[in-house]
Design a protein around this motif. Structure first.
Motif, PDB file in Angstrom:
ATOM      1  N   UNK A 168       0.849  -1.186   0.000  1.00 54.21           N
ATOM      2  CA  UNK A 168       0.000   0.000   0.000  1.00 54.21           C
ATOM      3  C   UNK A 168       0.889   1.243   0.000  1.00 54.21           C
ATOM      4  N   UNK A 169       0.678   2.124  -0.987  1.00 53.16           N
ATOM      5  CA  UNK A 169       1.431   3.361  -1.030  1.00 53.16           C
ATOM      6  C   UNK A 169       0.631   4.466  -1.696  1.00 53.16           C
ATOM      7  N   UNK A 170       0.719   5.658  -1.153  1.00 56.14           N
ATOM      8  CA  UNK A 170      -0.019   6.805  -1.684  1.00 56.14           C
ATOM      9  C   UNK A 170       0.945   7.923  -2.046  1.00 56.14           C
ATOM     10  N   UNK A 171       0.643   8.644  -3.120  1.00 48.35           N
ATOM     11  CA  UNK A 171       1.442   9.773  -3.570  1.00 48.35           C
ATOM     12  C   UNK A 171       2.854   9.302  -3.913  1.00 48.35           C
ATOM     13  N   UNK A 187       7.877  -8.986  -5.689  1.00 43.67           N
ATOM     14  CA  UNK A 187       8.105  -8.549  -4.308  1.00 43.67           C
ATOM     15  C   UNK A 187       6.822  -8.621  -3.494  1.00 43.67           C
ATOM     16  N   UNK A 188       5.707  -8.256  -4.104  1.00 43.17           N
ATOM     17  CA  UNK A 188       4.404  -8.309  -3.441  1.00 43.17           C
ATOM     18  C   UNK A 188       3.403  -9.009  -4.357  1.00 43.17           C
ATOM     19  N   UNK A 189       2.418  -9.645  -3.755  1.00 46.86           N
ATOM     20  CA  UNK A 189       1.410 -10.318  -4.551  1.00 46.86           C
ATOM     21  C   UNK A 189       0.374  -9.380  -5.117  1.00 46.86           C
ATOM     22  N   UNK A 190       0.149  -8.257  -4.454  1.00 46.98           N
ATOM     23  CA  UNK A 190      -0.852  -7.298  -4.909  1.00 46.98           C
ATOM     24  C   UNK A 190      -0.389  -5.894  -4.537  1.00 46.98           C
ATOM     25  N   UNK A 191      -0.875  -4.920  -5.300  1.00 51.09           N
ATOM     26  CA  UNK A 191      -0.446  -3.533  -5.130  1.00 51.09           C
ATOM     27  C   UNK A 191      -1.657  -2.620  -5.027  1.00 51.09           C
ATOM     28  N   UNK A 306      -8.257  -6.296  -4.121  1.00 50.94           N
ATOM     29  CA  UNK A 306      -7.117  -7.178  -4.421  1.00 50.94           C
ATOM     30  C   UNK A 306      -7.073  -8.442  -3.586  1.00 50.94           C
ATOM     31  N   UNK A 307      -7.834  -8.486  -2.480  1.00 51.96           N
ATOM     32  CA  UNK A 307      -7.655  -9.636  -1.606  1.00 51.96           C
ATOM     33  C   UNK A 307      -8.395 -10.870  -2.104  1.00 51.96           C
ATOM     34  N   UNK A 308      -7.632 -11.883  -2.442  1.00 54.24           N
ATOM     35  CA  UNK A 308      -8.099 -13.266  -2.531  1.00 54.24           C
ATOM     36  C   UNK A 308      -6.910 -14.125  -2.177  1.00 54.24           C
ATOM     37  N   UNK A 309      -7.119 -15.230  -1.547  1.00 51.17           N
ATOM     38  CA  UNK A 309      -6.008 -16.077  -1.097  1.00 51.17           C
ATOM     39  C   UNK A 309      -5.148 -16.524  -2.267  1.00 51.17           C
ATOM     40  N   UNK A 310      -5.775 -16.774  -3.401  1.00 53.76           N
ATOM     41  CA  UNK A 310      -5.026 -17.340  -4.516  1.00 53.76           C
ATOM     42  C   UNK A 310      -4.328 -16.300  -5.386  1.00 53.76           C
TER      43      UNK A 310
END
Length: 313
Positions: A168-171, A187-191, A306-310
């Protein structure tokens, strides 16, 4: 103090803890703070960690967020409310921040860490306002810190195997998220990315997107991007005090009077045009929201999107 609250690079709200009338510090329940010295970067960072209701296990999802000095308290309260309502699973929340007393002390640090390339025009603007040297272009070192030091520390101390992670990032934090997306998307599964300055560094983001497309057939990521309806004019995003209006006008003219909202929309369309098989991307414009008010709806809508386990890693 308004000057530190206004410009696109400097979004600040109270976070981590607030002071009550007696001067006693108010703490966030079930949370910890860790001072980490980065061997690679040679500087100190502060991790804010909010624990889930149940004990952390290997499958506990982890939300990594930037600007912990500004947004950690908001994120913890919001996520815990959503968890209690059954909208989300329990999260381990890891906020990356700085060991400073005031949020405005993070201004120069976050510009250094979150920006992928040097942007002298932005440096000069901020230097004039904060009256101290500004150096940009340190995102590569900051990403190494997260990958080589932060994630192993969290895994070791809390027991998560990092199978399910969300950024999670803003600006400026959103700009760093886009940098990571094209440099090391795994690096991350979702942004979750809000209001990134697409115009940074002579259109760095659009160039990075094109460069990535030139060497890759797929982009395995789930992305939620958002911005406020009020962000169509750069002067509304900057919103500098009256004493800096001439400087603001000169800066905007030097940038070609851009429309930040249109630039974000163009970026999203460019990504969609690639038709990457493993990419899922959503973009929302929040009605009546400003640059400063986007972080909370960005997080709530983003997590639901963005949240799902898979789909997370």
């Amino acid at each position: 103090m308004k000057v530190f609250h206004c410009i696109i690079l400097l979004l600040t709200v109270c976070g981590g803890g607030t002071a009550c009338a007696s001067g006693e510090q108010v703490k966030i329940p079930a949370s910890e703070v860790h001072l980490i010295h980065s061997a690679g970067a040679g500087r100190d960072y502060q991790l804010h960690v909010a624990l889930p209701r149940e004990a952390v296990n290997k499958q506990t999802p982890v939300l990594f967020m930037l600007d912990a000095n500004a947004h950690f308290a908001m994120a913890v309260d919001l996520v815990r409310a959503m968890v209690a309502a059954g909208e989300l699973p329990d999260f381990l929340i890891v906020g990356i921040g700085y060991p400073v007393e005031r949020v405005d002390e993070t201004i120069v640090k976050r510009i250094r860490d979150y920006s992928p390339v040097v942007d002298t025009r932005h440096e000069e603007l901020v230097e004039t306002i904060v009256a101290q040297p500004v150096q940009s272009g340190g995102a590569e070192a900051f990403l190494r810190f997260i990958v080589d030091e932060v994630k192993p520390f969290v895994a070791r101390r809390y027991g998560s195997d990092m199978a399910h992670t969300i950024f999670y990032g803003h600006s400026m934090g959103g700009l760093f998220g886009l940098y990571t997306l094209f440099e090391a998307p795994q690096t991350f599964g979702a942004y979750i990315i809000g209001s990134p300055p697409i115009l940074w560094g002579d259109d760095y983001v659009m160039k990075a997107e094109a460069a990535y497309a030139g060497h890759h057939q797929d982009l395995a990521a789930r992305i939620y991007m958002a911005a406020g309806q009020d962000e169509s004019d750069l002067d509304r995003v900057l919103n500098l005090p009256e004493a800096f209006k001439t400087l603001e006008r000169e800066f905007i003219e030097s940038m070609g009077n851009p429309n930040p909202l249109a630039q974000m929309e163009a970026f999203v369309q460019a990504l969609r045009h690639r038709k990457y098989p493993s990419l899922e991307i959503s973009f929302t414009i929040f009605p009546e929201e400003k640059h400063s008010s986007v972080p909370a709806p960005l997080l709530s809508h983003g997590l639901r999107s963005v949240w799902t386990v898979n789909s997370t890693k």
